[in-house]
Design an enzyme around this catalytic site. Structure first.
Site, mmCIF file in Angstrom:
data_model
loop_
_atom_site.group_PDB
_atom_site.id
_atom_site.type_symbol
_atom_site.label_atom_id
_atom_site.label_comp_id
_atom_site.label_asym_id
_atom_site.label_seq_id
_atom_site.Cartn_x
_atom_site.Cartn_y
_atom_site.Cartn_z
ATOM 1 N N HIS A 100 12.532 -28.187 -15.806
ATOM 2 C CA HIS A 100 13.789 -27.426 -15.848
ATOM 3 C C HIS A 100 13.580 -26.205 -14.945
ATOM 4 C CE1 HIS A 100 13.771 -29.132 -20.027
ATOM 5 N NE2 HIS A 100 15.072 -29.190 -19.902
ATOM 6 N N ASP A 103 11.748 -23.489 -16.756
ATOM 7 C CA ASP A 103 10.335 -23.659 -17.142
ATOM 8 C C ASP A 103 9.428 -23.129 -16.061
ATOM 9 O OD1 ASP A 103 11.429 -25.513 -18.965
ATOM 10 O OD2 ASP A 103 10.922 -27.210 -17.668
ATOM 11 N N GLU A 231 21.206 -37.877 -20.197
ATOM 12 C CA GLU A 231 20.248 -38.172 -21.268
ATOM 13 C C GLU A 231 20.941 -38.065 -22.623
ATOM 14 O OE1 GLU A 231 16.404 -36.273 -20.902
ATOM 15 O OE2 GLU A 231 16.258 -36.068 -23.070
ATOM 16 N N GLU A 267 15.758 -41.514 -24.228
ATOM 17 C CA GLU A 267 14.573 -40.934 -24.883
ATOM 18 C C GLU A 267 14.379 -41.562 -26.258
ATOM 19 O OE1 GLU A 267 13.865 -36.792 -24.379
ATOM 20 O OE2 GLU A 267 13.059 -36.549 -26.397
ATOM 21 N N HIS A 270 15.377 -39.595 -29.348
ATOM 22 C CA HIS A 270 16.835 -39.427 -29.417
ATOM 23 C C HIS A 270 17.493 -40.704 -29.947
ATOM 24 C CE1 HIS A 270 16.651 -36.158 -26.031
ATOM 25 N NE2 HIS A 270 15.938 -35.847 -27.094
ATOM 26 N N ASP A 295 12.555 -41.061 -21.209
ATOM 27 C CA ASP A 295 11.732 -39.972 -21.718
ATOM 28 C C ASP A 295 10.921 -40.588 -22.847
ATOM 29 O OD1 ASP A 295 12.535 -38.114 -19.950
ATOM 30 O OD2 ASP A 295 13.447 -36.742 -21.386
ATOM 31 N N ASP A 306 13.736 -33.967 -33.970
ATOM 32 C CA ASP A 306 13.159 -34.412 -32.709
ATOM 33 C C ASP A 306 11.718 -33.913 -32.625
ATOM 34 O OD1 ASP A 306 13.304 -35.598 -30.248
ATOM 35 O OD2 ASP A 306 14.398 -33.968 -29.270
HETATM 36 C C1 XUL Z 1 15.728 -32.270 -25.387
HETATM 37 C C2 XUL Z 1 15.249 -33.033 -24.229
HETATM 38 C C3 XUL Z 1 15.219 -32.295 -22.934
HETATM 39 C C4 XUL Z 1 15.625 -33.105 -21.758
HETATM 40 C C5 XUL Z 1 15.715 -32.328 -20.475
HETATM 41 O O1 XUL Z 1 15.621 -32.942 -26.580
HETATM 42 O O2 XUL Z 1 14.860 -34.170 -24.343
HETATM 43 O O3 XUL Z 1 13.952 -31.769 -22.747
HETATM 44 O O4 XUL Z 1 14.761 -34.166 -21.548
HETATM 45 O O5 XUL Z 1 16.595 -31.281 -20.552
HETATM 46 CO CO CO Z 2 14.190 -35.569 -22.977
#
Ligand code: XUL
Ligand code: CO
Length: 436
Positions: A100, A103, A231, A267, A270, A295, A306
């Site tokens: 990001h 970061d 995502e 992900e 998720h 992810d 999470d």
């Molecule tokens: C949040 C998440 C984020 C995204 C990128 O749960 O997965 O880190 O991958 O913004």
């Molecule tokens: Co993510």
């Protein structure tokens, strides 16, 4: 000065190895289904958890020991952190990383100052990419941490928050392009709501559609050709995240005429929060031509949030890889470890153990999936299960020849349906276990 002076490059030693700092399954040059493991898996290390994760939680302060980090918000510290990051990524042999904007570089007092900080750190990212050959899988803008985004970014009730978010994505796209990023991710962050009493959902979603069109237009304007990814995540931070799962995202993209420009970054944790298995999300995206990247992490079935743990379960990785192979792989996407250490695992070497475990789990999952596909044990069963659609009345339905009148005539003549056959779920579950 080296950040990990006692750790050598991690090497493949094979399944018999008892060296915890070696790969037992990930052998980057090994070919599976005609491609190397490196080409299939396209591993990526995340900057946020791995280099900015402190181990703090709502009950306690930071625990991570990171000798290369002076703990300050200076640009110089951010630049030094980049050098430590690339040492780890290179020693792991991961070909990619993801970040990001916030970061990698600290926010300044104004947008202009923040952009300047980002440029100063991006310069070192580029140097380190060139030095090591590590590439950028994706960039993304953090549109959720700063309190200005308390009501959301593109879906905020405050138009200025939308404008700030747009400026941030604009800059992040420029930096991602400069660093040769092959994808760009939009995770919704605070795009969602807590309560409909104060929320105009239609207006918020219209704004999100506008926002993403502006991003598509700007990418074209600057010649950024990376793949755009959304995502999905169903909850956290808001109660109702707009991008709740693969199906909701694809419906949104279709409704706002964005389907041609986006794929999905799925992900694992998720998916479980959405009440789905990862395999379901992968299959749903894959069948619609929208499987972009993953992810890779795992949740804890006893905890409803999470937890972003590193994946170690071969069963899970074999399931994921079998769907990924079925749809022809992830490239230009990859397997990005959006995973973090437990706060008790505070030493730098734990970063290596975590990634080695995740990379090995996916390498093993890839081999299991390829072996199952080679034997065709599941595919043959599924094909056989739907055989009634390959000819006769089934074929007439699929080819559009039949209608309610012809179907009624067919059934009146026949009187009752052909006998059903067992779904053999237990047998198939046993067969999958043969390969583990
Ligand atoms: C949040 C998440 C984020 C995204 C990128 O749960 O997965 O880190 O991958 O913004
Ligand atoms: Co993510």
């Amino acid at each position: 000065m080296a950040a990990f002076p006692d750790i050598e490059k991690i090497r493949y030693e094979g399944p018999e190895s008892r060296n915890p700092l070696a790969f037992r399954w990930y052998n980057e040059a090994e070919e599976v289904e005609g491609k190397t493991m490196k080409e299939h898996l396209r591993f990526s290390v995340v900057y946020w958890h791995t280099f900015r994760g402190t181990g703090s939680d709502p009950f306690g302060a930071a625990t991570m020991v990171r000798p290369w980090d002076d703990g300050s918000d200076s640009v110089e510290n951010a630049q030094n952190r980049v050098r430590a990051a690339f040492e780890l990524i290179e020693k792991l042999g991961a070909p990619y990383y993801a970040f990001h904007d916030r970061d990698v570089a600290p926010e300044g007092a104004t947008l202009a100052e923040t952009n300047k900080n980002l440029d100063a750190v991006a310069k070192v990212l580029k140097e380190e990419q060139e030095r090591t050959g590590v590439k950028l899988l994706w960039g993304t803008a953090n549109l959720f941490s700063n309190p200005r985004y308390m009501h959301g970014a593109a879906t905020s009730c405050n138009a200025d928050a939308f404008a700030f978010a747009a400026s941030q994505v604009k800059k992040c796209l420029e930096v991602t392009k400069e660093l040769g990023g092959v994808n760009y991710v939009f995770w919704g962050g605070r795009e969602g709501y807590q309560n409909l009493y104060n929320t105009d959902m239609k207006r918020e979603l219209d704004h999100l559609g506008r926002f993403l069109h502006m991003a598509v237009d700007y990418a074209k304007e600057i010649g950024f050709t990376g793949q755009f990814l959304i995502e999905p995540k169903p909850k956290e931070p808001t109660k109702h995240q707009y991008d709740s799962d693969a199906a909701a995202c694809l419906n949104f993209l279709r409704a706002y005429d964005l389907l041609d420009h986006f794929k999905l970054n799925l992900e694992t944790n998720h998916a479980t929060l959405a009440g789905h298995e990862m395999m379901h999300e992968l299959e749903y995206a894959g069948m619609q031509g929208a499987l972009g990247s993953i992810d890779a992490n795992t949740g804890d079935l006893l905890l409803g949030w999470d937890t972003d743990q590193f994946p170690t379960n071969f069963y899970l990785t074999a399931q994921s890889m079998s769907v990924i192979l079925k749809y022809g792989g992830l490239a230009p996407g990859g397997v990005n470890f959006d995973a973090k250490l437990r706060r008790e695992s505070f030493e730098p070497v734990d970063l290596f153990h975590a990634h080695i475990g995740g990379m090995d789990a996916f390498a093993r999952g890839l081999k299991i999936a390829a072996a199952m596909r080679k034997d065709g044990a599941l595919d043959d069963f599924v094909k056989q299960r739907y055989a009634s659609w390959d000819g006769g009345i089934g074929k007439e339905v699929e080819s559009g020849k039949a209608d309610f009148n012809t179907l009624e005539k067919y059934m009146l003549d026949k009187g009752e349906i052909a006998p059903n056959q067992s779904g053999r779920q237990e047998m198939l579950e046993n067969i999958v276990n043969w390969y583990l």
